[in-house]
Design a protein around this motif. Structure first.
Motif, PDB file in Angstrom:
ATOM      1  N   UNK A   4       0.843  -1.191   0.000  1.00 20.35           N
ATOM      2  CA  UNK A   4       0.000   0.000   0.000  1.00 20.35           C
ATOM      3  C   UNK A   4       0.878   1.240   0.000  1.00 20.35           C
ATOM      4  N   UNK A   5       0.327   2.290  -0.574  1.00 22.82           N
ATOM      5  CA  UNK A   5       0.953   3.613  -0.541  1.00 22.82           C
ATOM      6  C   UNK A   5      -0.043   4.562   0.104  1.00 22.82           C
ATOM      7  N   UNK A  21      -5.277   9.143   1.608  1.00 21.48           N
ATOM      8  CA  UNK A  21      -5.465   8.198   0.521  1.00 21.48           C
ATOM      9  C   UNK A  21      -4.627   6.960   0.769  1.00 21.48           C
ATOM     10  N   UNK A  22      -5.128   5.832   0.309  1.00 24.48           N
ATOM     11  CA  UNK A  22      -4.386   4.581   0.414  1.00 24.48           C
ATOM     12  C   UNK A  22      -4.655   3.773  -0.844  1.00 24.48           C
ATOM     13  N   UNK A  94      -2.774   4.423   9.918  1.00 22.28           N
ATOM     14  CA  UNK A  94      -2.269   3.304   9.138  1.00 22.28           C
ATOM     15  C   UNK A  94      -3.369   2.744   8.248  1.00 22.28           C
ATOM     16  N   UNK A  95      -3.040   2.547   6.993  1.00 22.89           N
ATOM     17  CA  UNK A  95      -3.952   1.867   6.091  1.00 22.89           C
ATOM     18  C   UNK A  95      -3.869   0.366   6.342  1.00 22.89           C
ATOM     19  N   UNK A 111      -0.685  -3.935   6.939  1.00 23.38           N
ATOM     20  CA  UNK A 111      -0.734  -2.548   7.394  1.00 23.38           C
ATOM     21  C   UNK A 111       0.414  -1.766   6.782  1.00 23.38           C
ATOM     22  N   UNK A 112       0.122  -0.545   6.359  1.00 20.12           N
ATOM     23  CA  UNK A 112       1.132   0.298   5.753  1.00 20.12           C
ATOM     24  C   UNK A 112       2.052   0.929   6.780  1.00 20.12           C
ATOM     25  N   UNK A 113       2.906   1.813   6.283  1.00 18.49           N
ATOM     26  CA  UNK A 113       3.912   2.463   7.134  1.00 18.49           C
ATOM     27  C   UNK A 113       3.306   3.533   8.024  1.00 18.49           C
TER      28      UNK A 113
END
Length: 121
Positions: A4-5, A21-22, A94-95, A111-113
């Motif tokens: 994910x970004x 946004x994710x 966190x996304x 989970x993203x960063x």
């Protein structure tokens, strides 16, 4: 696997707005759920909002009426519009993604960063 970004965090004053946004990408059959968790210093992680199969929404009571989660299934992207922000919304957001692999297996909680949201005067 999925990646994910995340984008859209920042610093604002109380009452202002931010949009997170994710975007998910990778090798998978489909995305099942995308959402946002947050964690403030010294506190446990909590669910903020999630979008199930890009149709059904779920919100934490603390953000109902102020935050809106939407998604674009064609882009595997979710957006979190955060209005009337409060200092207590300050946290790392966190996304979080649940997805189905190409083999049909359900996978959970990638989970993203994280992206920092700070609300202060």
């Amino acid at each position: 696997q999925v990646q994910v970004v995340e984008s859209g965090g920042g610093s604002v004053q109380p009452g202002e707005s931010l949009r997170l946004s994710c975007a998910a990408s990778g090798s998978f059959s489909r995305i099942n759920t995308m959402g946002w968790y947050r964690q403030a210093p010294g506190k446990e992680s909590e669910l903020v909002a999630r979008l199930i199969t890009f149709e059904t929404t779920h919100y934490a009571d603390s953000v109902k009426g102020r935050f809106t989660i939407t998604g674009d299934s064609a882009k595997n992207t979710v957006y979190l519009q955060m209005n009337r922000l409060k200092p207590e919304d300050t946290a790392v957001y966190y996304c979080n993604v649940d997805w189905v692999t190409a083999e049909g297996r359900y996978q959970y909680d990638y989970r993203g960063q994280g992206t920092q949201v700070t609300v202060s005067t």
